[in-house]
Enzyme design. Structure first.
Site, PDB file in Angstrom:
ATOM      1  N   ARG A 275       0.825  -1.217   0.000  1.00 54.82           N
ATOM      2  CA  ARG A 275       0.000   0.000   0.000  1.00 54.82           C
ATOM      3  C   ARG A 275       0.857   1.265   0.000  1.00 54.82           C
ATOM      4  O   ARG A 275       0.619   2.173  -0.798  1.00 54.82           O
ATOM      5  CB  ARG A 275      -0.923   0.011   1.218  1.00 54.82           C
ATOM      6  CG  ARG A 275      -1.841  -1.189   1.248  1.00 54.82           C
ATOM      7  CD  ARG A 275      -2.960  -1.034   2.251  1.00 54.82           C
ATOM      8  NE  ARG A 275      -3.461  -2.351   2.637  1.00 54.82           N
ATOM      9  CZ  ARG A 275      -4.674  -2.572   3.087  1.00 54.82           C
ATOM     10  NH1 ARG A 275      -5.516  -1.591   3.235  1.00 54.82           N
ATOM     11  NH2 ARG A 275      -5.060  -3.791   3.426  1.00 54.82           N
ATOM     12  N   ASP A 404      -1.948 -16.177  -2.633  1.00 53.19           N
ATOM     13  CA  ASP A 404      -2.335 -15.463  -3.876  1.00 53.19           C
ATOM     14  C   ASP A 404      -1.277 -14.645  -4.611  1.00 53.19           C
ATOM     15  O   ASP A 404      -0.822 -14.980  -5.710  1.00 53.19           O
ATOM     16  CB  ASP A 404      -3.577 -14.601  -3.607  1.00 53.19           C
ATOM     17  CG  ASP A 404      -3.495 -13.725  -2.345  1.00 53.19           C
ATOM     18  OD1 ASP A 404      -2.414 -13.646  -1.750  1.00 53.19           O
ATOM     19  OD2 ASP A 404      -4.522 -13.118  -1.972  1.00 53.19           O
ATOM     20  N   GLU A 538     -11.148  -8.076  -6.043  1.00 51.26           N
ATOM     21  CA  GLU A 538     -10.634  -9.143  -6.919  1.00 51.26           C
ATOM     22  C   GLU A 538     -11.560  -9.527  -8.079  1.00 51.26           C
ATOM     23  O   GLU A 538     -11.087  -9.808  -9.191  1.00 51.26           O
ATOM     24  CB  GLU A 538     -10.289 -10.402  -6.103  1.00 51.26           C
ATOM     25  CG  GLU A 538      -9.105 -10.226  -5.149  1.00 51.26           C
ATOM     26  CD  GLU A 538      -9.428  -9.460  -3.874  1.00 51.26           C
ATOM     27  OE1 GLU A 538     -10.631  -9.318  -3.556  1.00 51.26           O
ATOM     28  OE2 GLU A 538      -8.493  -9.003  -3.197  1.00 51.26           O
ATOM     29  N   THR A 624      -0.041  -5.619  -6.471  1.00 52.84           N
ATOM     30  CA  THR A 624      -1.211  -6.354  -5.989  1.00 52.84           C
ATOM     31  C   THR A 624      -2.239  -5.431  -5.329  1.00 52.84           C
ATOM     32  O   THR A 624      -3.350  -5.852  -5.034  1.00 52.84           O
ATOM     33  CB  THR A 624      -0.794  -7.492  -5.040  1.00 52.84           C
ATOM     34  OG1 THR A 624      -1.901  -8.372  -4.883  1.00 52.84           O
ATOM     35  CG2 THR A 624      -0.331  -6.965  -3.693  1.00 52.84           C
TER      36      THR A 624
HETATM   37  C1  DMJ Z   1      -5.434  -5.958  -1.118  1.00 54.24           C
HETATM   38  O1  DMJ Z   1      -4.764  -5.324  -0.095  1.00 54.24           O
HETATM   39  C2  DMJ Z   1      -4.504  -6.635  -2.055  1.00 54.24           C
HETATM   40  O2  DMJ Z   1      -5.159  -6.892  -3.217  1.00 54.24           O
HETATM   41  C3  DMJ Z   1      -3.943  -7.893  -1.503  1.00 54.24           C
HETATM   42  O3  DMJ Z   1      -3.118  -8.547  -2.411  1.00 54.24           O
HETATM   43  C4  DMJ Z   1      -5.014  -8.806  -1.088  1.00 54.24           C
HETATM   44  N1  DMJ Z   1      -6.102  -8.207  -0.454  1.00 54.24           N
HETATM   45  C5  DMJ Z   1      -6.442  -6.860  -0.524  1.00 54.24           C
HETATM   46  C6  DMJ Z   1      -7.793  -6.567  -1.101  1.00 54.24           C
HETATM   47  O4  DMJ Z   1      -8.726  -7.539  -0.993  1.00 54.24           O
END
Ligand code: DMJ
Length: 644
Positions: A275, A404, A538, A624
């Site tokens: 983040r 993931d 997602e 991500t």
């Molecule tokens: C996010 O912070 C990112 O996508 C992370 O990889 C997984 N989960 C959250 C959102 O659901």
């Protein structure tokens, strides 16, 4: 010397002159009658007197001529007459008419020079105009590189001791309105949603990590220790891509003045990386503002002590002040988590590039090295790995929570390296093959899902988190080995459909956190603690990728369904909130507006209704947390880093 000779003469002459100067006027001017003297005619002079007068007169004339030659500054007087004065004097003097003859030769020369320069400039301009635009661009780039190199040669560091980097904005940082009116209107709607989410955060929770939209106050999760402003940093790039520039400036100012990493608190290395580091990096690449580069590097340096473990596999938690790390107490045998230590790669490669410090890249390349040495059960990567022993913990495997984004980053490391990271590519396609063989299944109703694996046994459950895999598989399909592109695109489409079903089969038309394919149900949550929806991105992320690759309108329709559900059930007076049960008849709000709602969910929705040239995949890779990072031309090659 010539000069001293002339001076000597001049002095002598002056003495003589001064002597004459003291002579009685009558002596000098014989024709002027003296008052005491009786008037008489000149003819009355005697012959000797006439002779003396003539002698005096001729001596006087001779002296006057002599003065021209022998007066001290006579050389200056003469210089203009007999000699050419220096070019500078000639050029700068403002001549009268009488000077013009003197200047003629010089002026002609000047004119000739001007003419020559002019002709040269014309030839150069003609040459330039004949070049293609890309050649001109390249010339400009070369000039810039030259200046940059000269800068680096002189030290090439700025005030913070960072290398001087020339910022070039990658293509597609901003977009344009779609031509189709409905799409344009929907895209506008998403922007309005972002505005509402952002304004609510600004109004009720400015500076806190997140917003509580029901109680209308700030919310802080312990994932970020006492670092503040998660929503601000996570939202920066969304504000930019939606062209909300005033808000972007406001957020930038906050980052400049308030974002502080000197905190005595424990943070999640993974969350802070995806983040904060990710958010700062993409804000830098989109805007070119140095403050983001500096802050990202400062934070990256703060995270480095997390890698001080016997294997170099980082701790999950780190105290930013003491540099002491540890793992989550619930993680099997003190293990680090695959999705956490495996989701640092993209950001850390960029940190090395932007800081000139190879340490960041070395740390993440070492993680690969450790993984390469380990046996993988059926080619799968367990979620737990002990950082002290370098051995797997429990053999649990998931493409959802805990696993993931490790898979996502293998693929994206390859794409982000301009497809030079062959190792990343191989690791990704091998892992995907193992997932297909051991985890991917089809329900009796024909829904493809990715199950979880616990010590060899399948749990027929799929998480909302796992739904990102549709987008990932679509993104990688093009580079798939052995002509598997079509097959992988089908898999991606099937996963998108399953995830859509998980939304469609609820009352609120929002997806549950986890859904099962057992006990007679398909794509439905059966446990109370899996029924919540926390504004996760997602499923929409997968729609966005599928839309870009197929242009099948159903993906935009599915995205629009989600927008309507969000508006109906998650929008509250003070922002957007998650809900506790997507099967309930009316929403029970959890009172959190997650920062990833602004970073990811709204950004992916906006891109779903934008043209493909906005943040195009050829130039940008999303981390991500949906923070776009440009393809990376590595400062040092991957091979170099690996060999260390
Ligand atoms: C996010 O912070 C990112 O996508 C992370 O990889 C997984 N989960 C959250 C959102 O659901």
């Amino acid at each position: 010397s010539c000069h001293s000779f002339r001076s000597a003469l001049s002095e002598e002459f002056l003495q003589m002159f001064s002597q004459y100067g003291k002579m009685p006027v009558a002596t000098l001017l014989p024709f002027t009658a003296t008052p005491s003297r009786k008037s008489s005619s000149p003819t009355s002079f005697r012959l000797t007197e006439k002779f003396i007068l003539l002698l005096v007169f001729s001596a006087f004339i001779t002296l006057c001529f002599g003065a021209i030659f022998f007066l001290p500054d006579s050389s200056k007087l003469l210089s203009g007459v007999f000699f050419h004065s220096s070019a500078v004097e000639t050029n700068t003097r403002k001549g009268t008419d009488s000077d013009s003859n003197i200047a003629v030769g010089t002026d002609e020369k000047i004119l000739a020079k001007i003419r020559k320069d002019h002709e040269k400039a014309l030839v150069e301009a003609k040459d330039t105009l004949q070049k293609r635009p890309d050649e001109i661009k390249q010339d400009i780039q070369n000039e810039k590189d030259k200046v940059l190199k000269e800068g680096l040669g002189k030290g090439g560091k700025d005030d913070d001791n960072l290398p001087v980097i020339e910022y070039v904005r990658p293509p597609g940082a901003t977009g344009h309105e779609p031509s189709d009116p409905e799409t344009k209107e929907r895209r506008e709607k998403i922007k309005e949603m972002m505005k509402f989410a952002w304004d609510s955060y600004k109004r009720y929770a400015w500076g806190s990590n997140e917003l509580r939209p029901v109680s209308m106050q700030g919310h802080s999760s312990n994932l970020f220790g006492s670092i503040k402003g998660a929503t601000i940093v996570d939202a920066l790039d969304t504000l930019y891509v939606m062209e909300m520039y005033e808000d972007f400036e406001m957020a930038t100012e906050w980052v400049e003045k308030n974002l502080d990493f000197n905190v005595n608190a424990e943070v999640s290395v993974f969350e802070v990386n995806i983040r904060f580091v990710g958010g700062l990096l993409s804000a830098y690449y989109l805007s070119g503002k140095e403050v983001f580069r500096k802050k990202a590097i400062q934070l990256g340096e703060k995270l480095l002590p997390a890698f001080k473990t016997p294997t170099g596999i980082p701790w999950a938690l780190l105290n930013l002040k003491s540099g002491i790390g540890r793992n989550w107490p619930w993680a099997s045998g003190g293990s680090s988590i695959l999705a956490e230590y495996g989701t640092l790669h993209l950001e850390f490669m960029h940190l090395s590039k932007l800081s000139g410090n190879p340490a960041f890249a070395e740390k993440v390349m070492n993680i690969r090295k450790v993984l390469n040495r380990l046996d993988k059960p059926q080619g799968l990567y367990p979620n737990y790995l002990n950082p002290n022993s370098g051995q797997w913990g429990q053999h649990h495997v998931s493409v959802g929570g805990l696993g993931d984004s490790f898979y996502e980053y293998l693929l994206k490391a390859w794409l982000m390296s301009d497809k030079t990271d062959e190792e990343g590519k191989k690791l990704y396609y091998d892992a995907l093959q193992a997932i297909e063989t051991s985890l991917m299944r089809k329900s009796s109703g024909g829904l493809t899902y990715i199950a979880e694996w616990k010590g060899g046994l399948l749990e027929h459950k799929m998480g909302h988190l796992t739904c990102f895999a549709g987008g990932m598989i679509a993104l990688g399909a093009d580079g798939a080995p052995e002509d598997k592109t079509g097959h992988q695109m089908e898999q991606a489409a099937e996963i998108a459909r399953t995830c859509h079903e998980s939304y469609a089969r609820t009352t609120l038309k929002l997806g549950p956190e986890g859904f099962r394919f057992d006990g007679g149900v398909e794509a439905i949550a059966t446990r109370q603690n899996e029924k919540y929806f926390i504004l996760r991105p997602e499923v929409i992320e997968t729609y966005m990728y599928m839309w870009r690759f197929t242009h099948d309108p159903k993906y935009r329709e599915w995205g629009w369904e989600a927008v309507q559900a969000l508006e109906k059930h998650c929008r509250v007076e003070g922002g957007y909130s998650g809900v506790r049960d997507v099967y309930a008849t009316s929403p029970n709000h959890d009172d959190v507006q997650q920062s990833f709602y602004l970073a990811e969910t709204l950004k992916y929705l906006f891109l779903l209704f934008s043209d493909d040239d906005h943040l195009p995949f050829e130039h940008w890779v999303f981390n991500t947390e949906a923070h776009p990072l440009p393809s990376l031309i590595l400062t040092c090659s991957i091979a170099e880093i690996q060999s260390k």
